[in-house]
Scaffold this motif. Structure first.
Motif, PDB file in Angstrom:
ATOM      1  N   ALA A  74      56.756  33.687  50.525  1.00 46.06           N
ATOM      2  CA  ALA A  74      55.346  33.982  49.919  1.00 46.06           C
ATOM      3  C   ALA A  74      55.168  33.340  48.566  1.00 46.06           C
ATOM      4  O   ALA A  74      54.033  32.967  48.225  1.00 46.06           O
ATOM      5  CB  ALA A  74      55.132  35.405  49.701  1.00 46.06           C
ATOM      6  N   ALA A  75      56.126  33.101  47.825  1.00 52.39           N
ATOM      7  CA  ALA A  75      56.348  32.399  46.654  1.00 52.39           C
ATOM      8  C   ALA A  75      55.716  30.856  46.718  1.00 52.39           C
ATOM      9  O   ALA A  75      54.961  30.514  45.941  1.00 52.39           O
ATOM     10  CB  ALA A  75      57.438  32.261  45.622  1.00 52.39           C
ATOM     11  N   VAL A  76      56.168  30.113  48.002  1.00 46.71           N
ATOM     12  CA  VAL A  76      55.722  28.881  48.113  1.00 46.71           C
ATOM     13  C   VAL A  76      54.140  28.879  48.268  1.00 46.71           C
ATOM     14  O   VAL A  76      53.276  28.102  48.050  1.00 46.71           O
ATOM     15  CB  VAL A  76      56.296  28.171  49.089  1.00 46.71           C
ATOM     16  CG1 VAL A  76      55.711  26.881  49.729  1.00 46.71           C
ATOM     17  CG2 VAL A  76      58.032  27.933  48.862  1.00 46.71           C
ATOM     18  N   ASN A  77      53.907  29.869  49.068  1.00 45.92           N
ATOM     19  CA  ASN A  77      52.234  30.157  49.816  1.00 45.92           C
ATOM     20  C   ASN A  77      51.408  30.270  48.508  1.00 45.92           C
ATOM     21  O   ASN A  77      50.363  30.130  48.520  1.00 45.92           O
ATOM     22  CB  ASN A  77      52.465  30.995  50.803  1.00 45.92           C
ATOM     23  CG  ASN A  77      52.540  30.506  51.872  1.00 45.92           C
ATOM     24  OD1 ASN A  77      52.499  29.299  52.422  1.00 45.92           O
ATOM     25  ND2 ASN A  77      53.225  31.295  52.897  1.00 45.92           N
ATOM     26  N   SER A  78      51.870  31.157  47.449  1.00 46.88           N
ATOM     27  CA  SER A  78      51.332  31.498  46.270  1.00 46.88           C
ATOM     28  C   SER A  78      51.029  30.098  45.374  1.00 46.88           C
ATOM     29  O   SER A  78      49.656  29.962  44.949  1.00 46.88           O
ATOM     30  CB  SER A  78      51.922  32.500  45.445  1.00 46.88           C
ATOM     31  OG  SER A  78      52.081  33.857  46.071  1.00 46.88           O
ATOM     32  N   VAL A  79      51.784  29.444  45.354  1.00 44.51           N
ATOM     33  CA  VAL A  79      51.876  28.092  44.414  1.00 44.51           C
ATOM     34  C   VAL A  79      50.813  27.078  45.163  1.00 44.51           C
ATOM     35  O   VAL A  79      50.004  26.440  44.762  1.00 44.51           O
ATOM     36  CB  VAL A  79      53.234  27.343  44.433  1.00 44.51           C
ATOM     37  CG1 VAL A  79      52.849  26.002  43.761  1.00 44.51           C
ATOM     38  CG2 VAL A  79      53.831  28.229  43.751  1.00 44.51           C
ATOM     39  N   VAL A  80      50.929  27.313  46.567  1.00 47.46           N
ATOM     40  CA  VAL A  80      50.079  26.361  47.518  1.00 47.46           C
ATOM     41  C   VAL A  80      48.429  26.773  47.153  1.00 47.46           C
ATOM     42  O   VAL A  80      47.698  26.182  46.890  1.00 47.46           O
ATOM     43  CB  VAL A  80      50.075  26.616  49.145  1.00 47.46           C
ATOM     44  CG1 VAL A  80      49.163  25.920  49.867  1.00 47.46           C
ATOM     45  CG2 VAL A  80      51.606  25.686  49.281  1.00 47.46           C
ATOM     46  N   ILE A  81      48.374  28.073  47.191  1.00 49.11           N
ATOM     47  CA  ILE A  81      47.027  28.686  46.894  1.00 49.11           C
ATOM     48  C   ILE A  81      46.560  28.515  45.579  1.00 49.11           C
ATOM     49  O   ILE A  81      45.331  28.092  45.209  1.00 49.11           O
ATOM     50  CB  ILE A  81      46.868  30.089  47.146  1.00 49.11           C
ATOM     51  CG1 ILE A  81      47.042  30.439  48.561  1.00 49.11           C
ATOM     52  CG2 ILE A  81      45.683  30.910  46.378  1.00 49.11           C
ATOM     53  CD1 ILE A  81      47.485  32.119  48.947  1.00 49.11           C
ATOM     54  N   ALA A  82      47.409  28.627  44.572  1.00 55.42           N
ATOM     55  CA  ALA A  82      47.079  28.218  43.076  1.00 55.42           C
ATOM     56  C   ALA A  82      46.601  26.736  42.999  1.00 55.42           C
ATOM     57  O   ALA A  82      45.811  26.199  42.224  1.00 55.42           O
ATOM     58  CB  ALA A  82      48.442  28.660  42.254  1.00 55.42           C
ATOM     59  N   VAL A  83      47.401  25.826  43.614  1.00 53.94           N
ATOM     60  CA  VAL A  83      47.271  24.287  43.485  1.00 53.94           C
ATOM     61  C   VAL A  83      45.478  24.247  44.269  1.00 53.94           C
ATOM     62  O   VAL A  83      44.924  23.500  43.503  1.00 53.94           O
ATOM     63  CB  VAL A  83      48.099  23.546  44.210  1.00 53.94           C
ATOM     64  CG1 VAL A  83      47.845  22.042  44.354  1.00 53.94           C
ATOM     65  CG2 VAL A  83      49.391  23.560  43.459  1.00 53.94           C
ATOM     66  N   GLY A  84      45.281  24.824  45.175  1.00 44.71           N
ATOM     67  CA  GLY A  84      44.188  24.662  45.780  1.00 44.71           C
ATOM     68  C   GLY A  84      43.031  25.306  45.167  1.00 44.71           C
ATOM     69  O   GLY A  84      41.911  25.084  44.922  1.00 44.71           O
ATOM     70  N   THR A  85      43.425  26.162  44.261  1.00 44.85           N
ATOM     71  CA  THR A  85      42.349  26.932  43.118  1.00 44.85           C
ATOM     72  C   THR A  85      41.819  26.131  42.353  1.00 44.85           C
ATOM     73  O   THR A  85      40.833  26.111  41.829  1.00 44.85           O
ATOM     74  CB  THR A  85      42.990  28.317  43.026  1.00 44.85           C
ATOM     75  OG1 THR A  85      43.222  29.002  43.942  1.00 44.85           O
ATOM     76  CG2 THR A  85      42.256  28.957  41.896  1.00 44.85           C
ATOM     77  N   LEU A  86      42.778  25.086  41.868  1.00 48.22           N
ATOM     78  CA  LEU A  86      42.440  24.360  40.610  1.00 48.22           C
ATOM     79  C   LEU A  86      41.620  23.185  40.863  1.00 48.22           C
ATOM     80  O   LEU A  86      40.828  22.616  39.887  1.00 48.22           O
ATOM     81  CB  LEU A  86      43.793  24.051  40.062  1.00 48.22           C
ATOM     82  CG  LEU A  86      44.400  25.053  39.302  1.00 48.22           C
ATOM     83  CD1 LEU A  86      46.123  24.598  38.746  1.00 48.22           C
ATOM     84  CD2 LEU A  86      43.779  25.893  38.414  1.00 48.22           C
ATOM     85  N   LEU A  87      41.403  22.847  42.056  1.00 47.84           N
ATOM     86  CA  LEU A  87      40.744  21.615  42.296  1.00 47.84           C
ATOM     87  C   LEU A  87      39.040  22.069  42.057  1.00 47.84           C
ATOM     88  O   LEU A  87      38.274  21.276  41.450  1.00 47.84           O
ATOM     89  CB  LEU A  87      40.647  21.452  44.159  1.00 47.84           C
ATOM     90  CG  LEU A  87      42.008  20.426  44.319  1.00 47.84           C
ATOM     91  CD1 LEU A  87      41.752  20.120  45.598  1.00 47.84           C
ATOM     92  CD2 LEU A  87      41.816  19.092  43.372  1.00 47.84           C
TER      93      LEU A  87
END
Length: 171
Positions: A127-140
């Protein structure tokens, strides 16, 4: 599975206010010049790079995605790091929207490649990895809004500050 398009749509709205403050318009003699404050851009790009670095160097991620995909992720990170360096080199000034859009296009391509790899494995990743994936996508979309290259449609799942906090917290 996370969709990059859904992430972009859902996160753009909340990021616009802060981003627009970093773009200026100057009209002199009938010529309009748009400039982007690179200090604001650098904050966002650095967070994206940090998030991808965490993902690319995580043993949990590597064990799930395999060597070929880890190589793709590393290549995407290398491209993002190059853009971060270019933005950092101009951080004390402003740049034209054209230059910023070139950075955006390069970032979108690299981050999209990384997200495609990671989203393919999202059910298997912690889940922590998926949270970082979402966060990276959120910043674009924050970069897109900063440059004025996005139309806003939806309510964000994370604010820019939340996305940067998730990345800063790490895995």
């Amino acid at each position: 599975m996370l969709s990059r398009r859904n992430l972009l749509r859902s996160s753009a709205l909340g990021l616009t206010g802060a981003a627009l403050a970093a773009c200026t318009t100057t009209t002199t003699g009938g010529n309009t010049t748009y400039t982007v404050n690179t200090a604001k851009l650098l904050s966002i790009v650095t967070s994206i790079e940090s998030g991808l670095t965490e993902l690319a160097t995580s043993a949990d991620v590597a064990s799930v995605i395999g060597t070929a995909n880890a190589t793709k992720l590393a290549a995407a990170l290398q491209t993002v790091a190059k853009v971060t360096g270019e933005v950092a080199a101009t951080a004390a000034s402003t740049v034209s929207v054209t230059v910023a859009k070139n950075w955006l296009n390069t970032l979108e391509s690299a981050v999209s490649a990384a997200l495609v790899v990671l989203n393919g494995f999202s059910p298997l990743l912690p889940a922590a990895v998926n949270s970082v994936v979402i966060a990276v996508g959120t910043l674009l979309p924050a970069i897109e809004a900063l440059i004025g290259a996005v139309s806003l449609r939806a309510t964000p799942t994370m604010t820019q500050a939340q996305a940067q906090a998730v990345i800063a917290a790490g895995l």
